[in-house]
Design a protein around this motif. Structure first.
Motif, PDB file in Angstrom:
ATOM      1  N   GLY A   1       1.489   2.464  -0.521  1.00 36.17           N
ATOM      2  CA  GLY A   1       2.668   2.088   0.238  1.00 36.17           C
ATOM      3  C   GLY A   1       3.633   1.142  -0.425  1.00 36.17           C
ATOM      4  N   LEU A   2       3.242   0.475  -1.505  1.00 41.75           N
ATOM      5  CA  LEU A   2       4.079  -0.588  -2.064  1.00 41.75           C
ATOM      6  C   LEU A   2       5.403  -0.062  -2.611  1.00 41.75           C
ATOM      7  N   ALA A   3       5.339   0.864  -3.570  1.00 37.68           N
ATOM      8  CA  ALA A   3       6.563   1.377  -4.187  1.00 37.68           C
ATOM      9  C   ALA A   3       7.434   2.087  -3.163  1.00 37.68           C
TER      10      ALA A   3
ATOM     11  N   GLY B   1       8.840   9.827   5.173  1.00 39.42           N
ATOM     12  CA  GLY B   1       7.995  10.969   5.479  1.00 39.42           C
ATOM     13  C   GLY B   1       6.725  10.988   4.652  1.00 39.42           C
ATOM     14  N   PHE B   2       6.805  10.404   3.452  1.00 41.08           N
ATOM     15  CA  PHE B   2       5.646  10.351   2.556  1.00 41.08           C
ATOM     16  C   PHE B   2       4.650   9.254   2.953  1.00 41.08           C
ATOM     17  N   LEU B   3       5.146   8.127   3.431  1.00 39.71           N
ATOM     18  CA  LEU B   3       4.312   6.936   3.637  1.00 39.71           C
ATOM     19  C   LEU B   3       3.081   7.141   4.525  1.00 39.71           C
ATOM     20  N   PRO B   4       3.181   7.818   5.677  1.00 39.54           N
ATOM     21  CA  PRO B   4       1.975   7.991   6.501  1.00 39.54           C
ATOM     22  C   PRO B   4       0.844   8.698   5.760  1.00 39.54           C
ATOM     23  N   PHE B   5       1.194   9.626   4.887  1.00 37.14           N
ATOM     24  CA  PHE B   5       0.179  10.367   4.137  1.00 37.14           C
ATOM     25  C   PHE B   5      -0.362   9.543   2.974  1.00 37.14           C
ATOM     26  N   ASN B   6       0.430   8.615   2.484  1.00 39.06           N
ATOM     27  CA  ASN B   6      -0.048   7.719   1.435  1.00 39.06           C
ATOM     28  C   ASN B   6      -1.138   6.788   1.972  1.00 39.06           C
TER      29      ASN B   6
ATOM     30  N   ARG C   1      -8.729 -10.358  -5.352  1.00 39.23           N
ATOM     31  CA  ARG C   1      -9.127 -11.420  -4.429  1.00 39.23           C
ATOM     32  C   ARG C   1      -9.422 -10.895  -3.037  1.00 39.23           C
ATOM     33  N   GLY C   2      -9.653  -9.593  -2.959  1.00 42.86           N
ATOM     34  CA  GLY C   2     -10.128  -8.994  -1.719  1.00 42.86           C
ATOM     35  C   GLY C   2      -9.072  -8.527  -0.740  1.00 42.86           C
ATOM     36  N   TRP C   3      -7.802  -8.600  -1.125  1.00 45.49           N
ATOM     37  CA  TRP C   3      -6.751  -8.143  -0.237  1.00 45.49           C
ATOM     38  C   TRP C   3      -6.798  -6.620  -0.134  1.00 45.49           C
ATOM     39  N   LYS C   4      -6.498  -6.091   1.047  1.00 44.25           N
ATOM     40  CA  LYS C   4      -6.434  -4.654   1.248  1.00 44.25           C
ATOM     41  C   LYS C   4      -5.033  -4.141   0.900  1.00 44.25           C
ATOM     42  N   HIS C   5      -4.942  -2.830   0.670  1.00 45.53           N
ATOM     43  CA  HIS C   5      -3.673  -2.240   0.228  1.00 45.53           C
ATOM     44  C   HIS C   5      -2.533  -2.523   1.202  1.00 45.53           C
TER      45      HIS C   5
ATOM     46  N   ILE D   1      -1.309  -6.117   0.986  1.00 44.56           N
ATOM     47  CA  ILE D   1      -0.501  -6.391  -0.208  1.00 44.56           C
ATOM     48  C   ILE D   1       0.908  -5.839  -0.030  1.00 44.56           C
ATOM     49  N   THR D   2       0.990  -4.619   0.491  1.00 46.64           N
ATOM     50  CA  THR D   2       2.300  -4.017   0.741  1.00 46.64           C
ATOM     51  C   THR D   2       3.091  -4.857   1.737  1.00 46.64           C
ATOM     52  N   LEU D   3       2.443  -5.272   2.817  1.00 46.16           N
ATOM     53  CA  LEU D   3       3.109  -6.092   3.824  1.00 46.16           C
ATOM     54  C   LEU D   3       3.561  -7.429   3.237  1.00 46.16           C
ATOM     55  N   LEU D   4       2.741  -8.022   2.368  1.00 46.65           N
ATOM     56  CA  LEU D   4       3.075  -9.299   1.746  1.00 46.65           C
ATOM     57  C   LEU D   4       4.364  -9.209   0.930  1.00 46.65           C
TER      58      LEU D   4
END
Length: 362
Positions: A168-170, A206-211, A298-302, A305-308
């Protein structure tokens, strides 16, 4: 926004939803069947065989939405800026797809990117000509305009390519950029480019939910990240040139605004290159020195990280709006410089602060 344009953008959103429902599950199946999946290495943050054909989905949906939107409103495709963007976009997509399928060398991929950049610049004539007083600079020589424009395109494209390391980041950062450009083009009365920017926004949404999906998980791949990075870089040059044509005195602020949108990708890529050179390695050699790797380790979930980093970009945009409204572009650039410097130093500061805290609490 006039009613016809509103209906077109609304139709783009509905069409994206319908295309995504059918397209991405199909691309997941094709990717697994043809072994077009993400390779495993020490930098990988995934364990399953994940299709890398998400970029094809974004590419396909974008082109469908552009052709439907532009033709529906009667603009045609005779605009050299539009044609340059579309043809060059195909080259960037093709370069990324070759890398996904055949793992081509960095030099060969860069060659395709350079060709795509030159095609876009020569067709559109959208070169960076004026700093608008930023850093005390104004008009620059034509040869320097081309050099800077090529550099901007390459930096922007590869920045988005390199941050595509967590779900989700990019795509999320691209959505922020497309949304900003879409609204800006709309306010300037540039409906064709507004449609293309919104097409980019809908394509990545449209791509993000599938990512993020577990059952139908799919990655952008190099084809998607290069294509999206190119579109945003191209829109940046169009955005600055459009302002130059209307009011040259506003250019500095708009340059700073674009830099704010690209803050996280640019900070990450510049930091990584510096760290690699400092460690005696090639700046183009992949490793786990990116800021998202720091958070992953450091244990962060994907999604965290994207939200951060989306939150970081959003907060910076809000602060920047205030600075540019009440101060000037130089203060805006100072805000970017200080914020991004702190972001770049985060891993080093964390390494020094955490041991100190442990000593105090023990």
């Amino acid at each position: 926004m006039d009613s016809q344009l509103f209906l077109t953008v609304t139709f783009q959103g509905i069409l994206t939803f319908l295309l995504a429902l059918y397209l991405y599950p199909l691309l997941v199946k094709i990717g697994r069947g043809k072994n077009l999946v993400a390779s495993f290495n020490r930098r990988s943050s995934h364990k399953d065989r994940v299709s890398v054909l998400g970029g094809f989905g974004v590419f396909f949906v974008f082109f469908v939405l552009v052709f439907v939107g532009v033709l529906h409103l009667g603009y045609g495709l005779g605009n050299t800026e539009i044609l340059g963007l579309l043809f060059a976009g195909m080259i960037f997509f093709f370069a990324g797809f070759l890398d996904d399928a055949l793992d081509i060398t960095a030099l060969r991929k860069f060659s395709f990117q350079l060709v795509g950049t030159l095609v876009f610049l020569m067709a559109s004539k959208l070169v960076f000509e004026d700093f608008g007083g930023l850093f005390g600079l104004h008009d620059i020589p034509l040869w320097l305009s081309w050099v800077i424009s090529i550099f901007i395109m390459q930096l922007g494209v590869n920045a988005f390519n390199l941050i595509d390391g967590v779900d989700g980041l990019a795509a999320s950062l691209a959505a922020v950029g497309f949304g900003m450009f879409g609204v800006s083009f709309l306010l300037h009365g540039d409906h064709p480019f507004a449609i293309m920017a919104f097409a980019g926004l809908f394509a990545v949404m449209g791509f993000l939910p599938f990512n993020f999906s577990k059952r139908y998980k799919i990655f952008l791949g190099d084809s998607g990240s290069l294509f999206v990075g190119f579109l945003l870089s191209g829109f940046s040059l169009k955005y600055v040139n459009e302002v130059h044509a209307v009011n040259a005195s506003d250019i500095a602020g708009y340059i700073v605004w674009v830099l704010t949108v690209f803050s996280y990708p640019l900070t990450d890529v510049i930091r990584v290159f510096i760290v690699r050179v400092k460690n005696g390695k090639s700046p183009f050699r992949p490793d786990r020195k990116h800021l998202h790797h720091f958070a992953l380790d450091r244990g962060w979930k994907h999604y965290q990280i994207t939200l951060l980093y989306i939150s970081y970009t959003g907060i910076l945009l809000v602060l920047q709006y205030g600075v540019l409204s009440f101060l000037n572009a130089h203060w805006g650039f100072a805000l970017i410089l200080v914020s991004n410097l702190l972001l770049a130093l985060l891993p080093s500061l964390y390494g020094k602060i955490r041991p100190a805290i442990r000593m105090e609490t023990s």
